[in-house]
Design an enzyme around this catalytic site. Structure first.
Site, PDB file in Angstrom:
ATOM      1  N   TYR A 102    -133.889 -37.754 -45.503  1.00 10.95           N
ATOM      2  CA  TYR A 102    -134.187 -37.933 -44.079  1.00 10.95           C
ATOM      3  C   TYR A 102    -132.998 -37.477 -43.238  1.00 10.95           C
ATOM      4  O   TYR A 102    -133.160 -36.770 -42.236  1.00 10.95           O
ATOM      5  CB  TYR A 102    -134.506 -39.400 -43.813  1.00 10.95           C
ATOM      6  N   LYS A 141    -132.975 -34.443 -40.401  1.00 15.16           N
ATOM      7  CA  LYS A 141    -132.653 -34.672 -38.990  1.00 15.16           C
ATOM      8  C   LYS A 141    -131.405 -33.903 -38.564  1.00 15.16           C
ATOM      9  O   LYS A 141    -131.303 -33.454 -37.415  1.00 15.16           O
ATOM     10  CB  LYS A 141    -132.482 -36.173 -38.732  1.00 15.16           C
TER      11      LYS A 141
END
Length: 257
Positions: A161, A165
């Site tokens: 993740y 990002k």
């Protein structure tokens, strides 16, 4: 004068829903997106209409980049040219755990949706906006991408993740430079610990960390906190800013000791 139009991805609940409502209150007509139809999404549309906005549900899979142009065209056919694209949709890891146990499936899922899908939706929106020209709309035009404090702060239990990002943060910077002279403002919003259904399973853990000084403000953020920042950007309140990363994190990323 026609109202400005916004497309908010991942707007069925949480941050996306709050953003859609804030934009409607600011005078936007709004298309709210999710990957599948649901009573929840229909409820958001009804709430937007109650605020006086024209609104529609926009069912599309962000990761299916072959359909992005059709997706935007469908919104524009109903509401008019999109002035503001809010990239909020995203996925988290399939399971938290050791960095050494991350699976290719979980890694690819985060990159496919969060980074690749959003990158190419920004590209499709930019091409459409440039084709119309800067004089086509009297309203500010913008791309506002919701990344995360994890674009900056490492969280080893959610490594894929974080990578997705961080890549999305760079993509936002790149688009901001490409579009600065084209009349399209591009911004990034980095939420910190926001109280939503997605963060509910880890609430007790972060409550304890906040009490120990993790954040300067000892409360969880609310979706409305993020929405206020997005609304300010969308209405053109920062006309001489390019690629700004706005932190909505209660001081989480402030260097402190």
């Amino acid at each position: 004068m026609a109202r400005p139009v916004a497309l908010v991805t991942g707007a069925r609940r949480g941050i996306g829903k709050a953003i859609a409502l804030a934009l409607a209150e600011a005078g936007f007509d709004v298309a709210v997106n999710d990957v599948q139809a649901s009573p929840e999404l229909d409820g958001v549309v009804a709430m937007l209409q109650d605020l006086g906005a024209q609104a529609m549900s926009s069912i599309a899979d962000l990761s299916d980049i072959t359909r992005h142009e059709q997706w935007l065209a469908a919104v524009e056919e109903t509401l008019g040219p999109v002035d503001c694209l809010v990239n909020n949709a995203g996925v988290s890891v399939m399971s938290r755990g050791d960095l050494l146990d991350v699976t290719p499936e979980s890694y690819d899922r985060c990159l496919q949706v969060n980074t690749r899908g959003t990158f190419f939706l920004m590209q499709a929106f930019a091409k459409s906006a440039l084709k119309r020209g800067a004089s086509a709309s009297p309203h500010p035009r913008s791309i506002i991408t919701i990344t995360s404090s994890n674009a900056v702060a490492a969280s080893p239990q959610r490594s894929e993740y974080c990578v997705s990002k961080a890549g999305l943060s760079m993509a936002t910077t790149l688009f901001s430079l490409r579009l600065a002279e084209e009349g399209v403002s591009v911004y990034e919003v980095q939420p910190g610990l926001i109280e939503t259904e997605m963060t509910a399973p880890s609430k007790a853990r972060y409550d304890a960390l906040m009490a120990g000084g993790l954040t300067a403000m000892q409360r969880w953020g609310r979706p409305e906190d993020v929405a206020i920042a997005v609304r300010s950007l969308a209405i053109g309140s920062f006309p001489y800013s390019v690629g700004q990363a706005i932190r909505v994190d209660g001081g989480l990323l402030v260097n402190k000791y």
